[in-house]
Design a protein around this motif. Structure first.
Motif, PDB file in Angstrom:
ATOM      1  N   PHE A  22      52.128  30.470  40.131  1.00  0.00           N
ATOM      2  CA  PHE A  22      51.139  30.445  41.211  1.00  0.00           C
ATOM      3  C   PHE A  22      49.793  30.853  40.627  1.00  0.00           C
ATOM      4  N   GLY A  23      48.826  29.927  40.674  1.00  0.00           N
ATOM      5  CA  GLY A  23      47.500  30.173  40.119  1.00  0.00           C
ATOM      6  C   GLY A  23      46.589  30.793  41.167  1.00  0.00           C
ATOM      7  N   VAL A  24      45.790  31.787  40.767  1.00  0.00           N
ATOM      8  CA  VAL A  24      44.921  32.467  41.740  1.00  0.00           C
ATOM      9  C   VAL A  24      43.429  32.339  41.394  1.00  0.00           C
ATOM     10  N   PHE A  25      43.090  31.322  40.618  1.00  0.00           N
ATOM     11  CA  PHE A  25      41.679  31.062  40.299  1.00  0.00           C
ATOM     12  C   PHE A  25      40.897  30.807  41.590  1.00  0.00           C
ATOM     13  N   MET A  26      39.783  31.498  41.751  1.00  0.00           N
ATOM     14  CA  MET A  26      38.889  31.336  42.893  1.00  0.00           C
ATOM     15  C   MET A  26      39.445  31.856  44.213  1.00  0.00           C
ATOM     16  N   ILE A  27      40.550  32.567  44.178  1.00  0.00           N
ATOM     17  CA  ILE A  27      40.982  33.243  45.410  1.00  0.00           C
ATOM     18  C   ILE A  27      40.291  34.611  45.400  1.00  0.00           C
ATOM     19  N   PRO A  28      39.494  34.897  46.436  1.00  0.00           N
ATOM     20  CA  PRO A  28      38.699  36.127  46.415  1.00  0.00           C
ATOM     21  C   PRO A  28      39.553  37.397  46.453  1.00  0.00           C
ATOM     22  N   ALA A  29      38.957  38.479  45.916  1.00  0.00           N
ATOM     23  CA  ALA A  29      39.634  39.784  45.904  1.00  0.00           C
ATOM     24  C   ALA A  29      39.232  40.571  47.150  1.00  0.00           C
ATOM     25  N   ASP A  30      39.368  39.947  48.311  1.00  0.00           N
ATOM     26  CA  ASP A  30      39.031  40.606  49.577  1.00  0.00           C
ATOM     27  C   ASP A  30      40.283  40.763  50.431  1.00  0.00           C
ATOM     28  N   GLY A  31      41.411  40.829  49.732  1.00  0.00           N
ATOM     29  CA  GLY A  31      42.704  40.868  50.436  1.00  0.00           C
ATOM     30  C   GLY A  31      43.375  39.494  50.392  1.00  0.00           C
ATOM     31  N   SER A  32      42.598  38.440  50.167  1.00  0.00           N
ATOM     32  CA  SER A  32      43.174  37.082  50.162  1.00  0.00           C
ATOM     33  C   SER A  32      44.131  36.884  48.998  1.00  0.00           C
ATOM     34  N   THR A  50      46.781  34.945  36.547  1.00  0.00           N
ATOM     35  CA  THR A  50      45.449  35.449  36.877  1.00  0.00           C
ATOM     36  C   THR A  50      44.627  35.548  35.590  1.00  0.00           C
ATOM     37  N   ALA A  51      43.470  36.189  35.648  1.00  0.00           N
ATOM     38  CA  ALA A  51      42.594  36.336  34.483  1.00  0.00           C
ATOM     39  C   ALA A  51      41.574  37.418  34.779  1.00  0.00           C
ATOM     40  N   THR A  52      41.068  38.026  33.708  1.00  0.00           N
ATOM     41  CA  THR A  52      39.986  39.000  33.868  1.00  0.00           C
ATOM     42  C   THR A  52      38.834  38.358  34.654  1.00  0.00           C
ATOM     43  N   ALA A  53      38.480  37.141  34.285  1.00  0.00           N
ATOM     44  CA  ALA A  53      37.322  36.476  34.898  1.00  0.00           C
ATOM     45  C   ALA A  53      37.621  35.897  36.287  1.00  0.00           C
ATOM     46  N   TYR A  54      38.832  36.102  36.807  1.00  0.00           N
ATOM     47  CA  TYR A  54      39.085  35.728  38.213  1.00  0.00           C
ATOM     48  C   TYR A  54      38.760  36.910  39.131  1.00  0.00           C
ATOM     49  N   PHE A  55      38.614  38.085  38.528  1.00  0.00           N
ATOM     50  CA  PHE A  55      38.242  39.301  39.259  1.00  0.00           C
ATOM     51  C   PHE A  55      39.239  39.678  40.353  1.00  0.00           C
ATOM     52  N   ASN A  56      40.483  39.276  40.193  1.00  0.00           N
ATOM     53  CA  ASN A  56      41.469  39.633  41.228  1.00  0.00           C
ATOM     54  C   ASN A  56      42.759  40.223  40.635  1.00  0.00           C
ATOM     55  N   GLU A  57      42.675  40.728  39.402  1.00  0.00           N
ATOM     56  CA  GLU A  57      43.883  41.308  38.774  1.00  0.00           C
ATOM     57  C   GLU A  57      44.453  42.471  39.591  1.00  0.00           C
ATOM     58  N   GLU A  58      43.560  43.287  40.195  1.00  0.00           N
ATOM     59  CA  GLU A  58      44.058  44.455  40.949  1.00  0.00           C
ATOM     60  C   GLU A  58      44.954  44.024  42.103  1.00  0.00           C
ATOM     61  N   GLU A  59      44.492  42.989  42.831  1.00  0.00           N
ATOM     62  CA  GLU A  59      45.287  42.538  43.985  1.00  0.00           C
ATOM     63  C   GLU A  59      46.583  41.872  43.538  1.00  0.00           C
ATOM     64  N   VAL A  60      46.553  41.199  42.397  1.00  0.00           N
ATOM     65  CA  VAL A  60      47.779  40.581  41.872  1.00  0.00           C
ATOM     66  C   VAL A  60      48.791  41.677  41.549  1.00  0.00           C
ATOM     67  N   LEU A 280      29.480  29.395  29.283  1.00  0.00           N
ATOM     68  CA  LEU A 280      30.583  30.172  29.859  1.00  0.00           C
ATOM     69  C   LEU A 280      30.401  31.669  29.635  1.00  0.00           C
ATOM     70  N   LEU A 281      29.905  32.018  28.451  1.00  0.00           N
ATOM     71  CA  LEU A 281      29.696  33.433  28.131  1.00  0.00           C
ATOM     72  C   LEU A 281      28.819  34.094  29.192  1.00  0.00           C
ATOM     73  N   ASN A 282      27.839  33.342  29.674  1.00  0.00           N
ATOM     74  CA  ASN A 282      26.907  33.899  30.656  1.00  0.00           C
ATOM     75  C   ASN A 282      27.337  33.661  32.106  1.00  0.00           C
ATOM     76  N   ALA A 283      28.429  32.941  32.278  1.00  0.00           N
ATOM     77  CA  ALA A 283      28.827  32.557  33.642  1.00  0.00           C
ATOM     78  C   ALA A 283      29.476  33.714  34.415  1.00  0.00           C
ATOM     79  N   PHE A 284      30.145  34.633  33.683  1.00  0.00           N
ATOM     80  CA  PHE A 284      30.811  35.757  34.362  1.00  0.00           C
ATOM     81  C   PHE A 284      30.453  37.052  33.662  1.00  0.00           C
ATOM     82  N   LYS A 285      30.184  38.069  34.438  1.00  0.00           N
ATOM     83  CA  LYS A 285      29.887  39.373  33.853  1.00  0.00           C
ATOM     84  C   LYS A 285      31.075  40.300  34.132  1.00  0.00           C
ATOM     85  N   ILE A 286      31.725  40.724  33.052  1.00  0.00           N
ATOM     86  CA  ILE A 286      32.876  41.627  33.198  1.00  0.00           C
ATOM     87  C   ILE A 286      32.390  43.062  33.067  1.00  0.00           C
TER      88      ILE A 286
END
Ligand code: A2P
Length: 288
Positions: A22-32, A50-60, A280-286
Motif C-alpha cells: 500500500f503506497g502512501v505518497f501524497m496522503i497528508p499527515a493530518d490523520g488521513s 512510505t518515505a522520508t519525503a512523504y512526510f507521513n512516516e509517523e502516521e504509518v 528534486l534536491l530543492n523540491a522537499f525540505k527535510i
C-alpha cells in the motif's frame, strides 16, 4: 479482518516481501495516512510503502503499531531523501526514519533518488543492514544509465529498484539489467496514477469483463504475474480493498502478451533528464 490472500516474492537477499504493498505518497499527515493505513491493514495488506519525503512516516508507524497485527507480519518500506545523502547524512537519516516510524527495524530502506553521493549513502545502508536496523536495502528511480554509473561501485547489490512501471511503461531495458542479478522491480504509479487512458484501454476493459474484475485489478494482476512488486495508492476504502483482491484469477499467456504489447517504452518522469537531481534536491525540505 479480511480474507484477502497475500502473495509473496523472495528477494535476492532471501527476505520475503508481499507482492502488493500500500503506497502512501501524497496522503497528508493530518490523520488521513493513519486512517488509510489502518483500512489497508484491515483489508489484508501486509506491506506499506512510505518515505522520508512523504512526510507521513509517523502516521504509518502509529497505524502499524496500533493495528494489533504482530510487527513481524507487516513489511514496512521507507526511503532516504537526497538532502540526506553521503555516508554521515544517511546514517542520521536512517535513525530519523526509525524514530519517526517508532519501529525497531525497517524491512526495506531505499535510496529515493539516484543523484549526489549515492555511493556513500549506500555504504550507510549496508552497515545498517549488518546491524539489523534494516532487513533489506534497495534503490529507486534508477535508469540503465544511472544503474551502470552507481551500482558498479556498490559492495552489495540492491534487492529492488522502485521505478515508474505500469502497462504503458514496462521498463524493459532496466529489467533486462536487473534480471541478471535477480533484482526485483517495484512499481510506483502502477495504475498510471489513475490515468483514464490506461484504465479505459480496450485491452484492459475486455479482460476485466471476462473475469468480472475492474480495470485496476487486471493491471495489478498483470504486474504481479510479471513478477513485479506493485504499490497501488488509494484513499478510497472500496478501492483499497479491491486493489488487493486480485489473487483469485490468473491471466492467460495470451492476455499477458496483449498487455505487454501496450508498452510505449516511455515514462512520465525521466530520471536521466538534465537538472532533475538539482530540481528534486530543492523540491522537499527535510527537517532534523
Ligand atoms: P483514489 O485515491 O480516489 O482511489 P497510482 O497508484 O498509479 O499512483 O494511482 C493512484 C490513483 O489512482 C489515485 O488517484 C487513486 O484515486 C486512483 N485509483 C486507485 N485505485 C484505483 C482503481 N482500482 N481504479 C481506478 N482508479 C484507482
Amino acid at each position: 479482518m479480511s480474507d484477502a490472500v497475500m502473495n509473496y516474492i523472495t528477494l535476492n537477499d532471501g527476505n520475503k516481501i508481499p507482492s502488493i504493498g500500500f503506497g502512501v505518497f501524497m496522503i497528508p499527515a493530518d490523520g488521513s495516512t493513519y486512517k488509510a493505513v489502518r483500512v489497508a491493514l484491515d483489508a489484508g495488506y501486509r506491506h506499506i510503502d512510505t518515505a522520508t519525503a512523504y512526510f507521513n512516516e509517523e502516521e504509518v508507524g502509529k497505524a502499524v503499531l496500533e493495528s494489533g497485527i504482530p510487527r513481524e507480519e507487516i513489511f514496512v518500506t521507507s526511503k532516504l531523501w537526497l538532502s540526506q545523502y553521503g555516508y554521515e547524512g544517511a546514517k542520521k537519516g536512517i535513525e530519523r526514519s526509525l524514530t519517526k516510524l517508532g519501529l525497531d527495524y525497517i524491512d526495506l530502506y531505499l535510496l529515493h533518488q539516484p543523484y549526489g553521493d549515492v555511493v556513500g549513502a549506500w555504504k550507510a545502508l549496508e552497515e545498517a543492514k549488518d546491524e539489523g536496523k534494516i532487513l533489506s536495502i534497495g534503490v529507486s528511480n534508477m535508469t540503465p544509465k544511472l544503474w551502470n554509473k552507481f551500482v558498479s561501485q556498490f559492495a552489495t547489490l540492491p534487492s529492488v529498484n522502485q521505478i515508474e512501471c505500469n502497462p504503458f511503461s514496462q521498463q524493459k531495458k532496466m529489467r533486462a539489467i536487473m534480471d541478471k542479478d535477480n533484482v526485483k522491480v517495484e512499481c510506483w504509479y502502477p495504475l498510471g496514477h489513475g490515468n483514464a487512458e490506461l484504465l479505459k484501454h480496450p485491452t484492459i476493459t475486455a479482460i476485466a469483463e471476462k473475469y468480472g474484475k475492474n480495470a485496476g485489478q487486471i493491471i495489478l494482476r498483470f504486474e504481479t504475474q510479471e513478477g513485479f512488486i506493485t504499490l497501488p495508492k488509494s484513499t478510497n476504502p472500496e478501492r483499497i480493498k479491491s486493489n488487493l483482491d486480485v489473487f483469485d484469477f490468473t491471466l492467460t499467456e495470451d492476455e499477458l502478451q496483449a498487455i505487454r504489447n501496450m508498452d510505449t517504452g516511455t515514462t512520465s518522469h525521466d530520471p536521466d533528464a538534465d537538472g532533475v537531481g538539482d530540481y528534486l534536491l530543492n523540491a522537499f525540505k527535510i527537517e532534523d
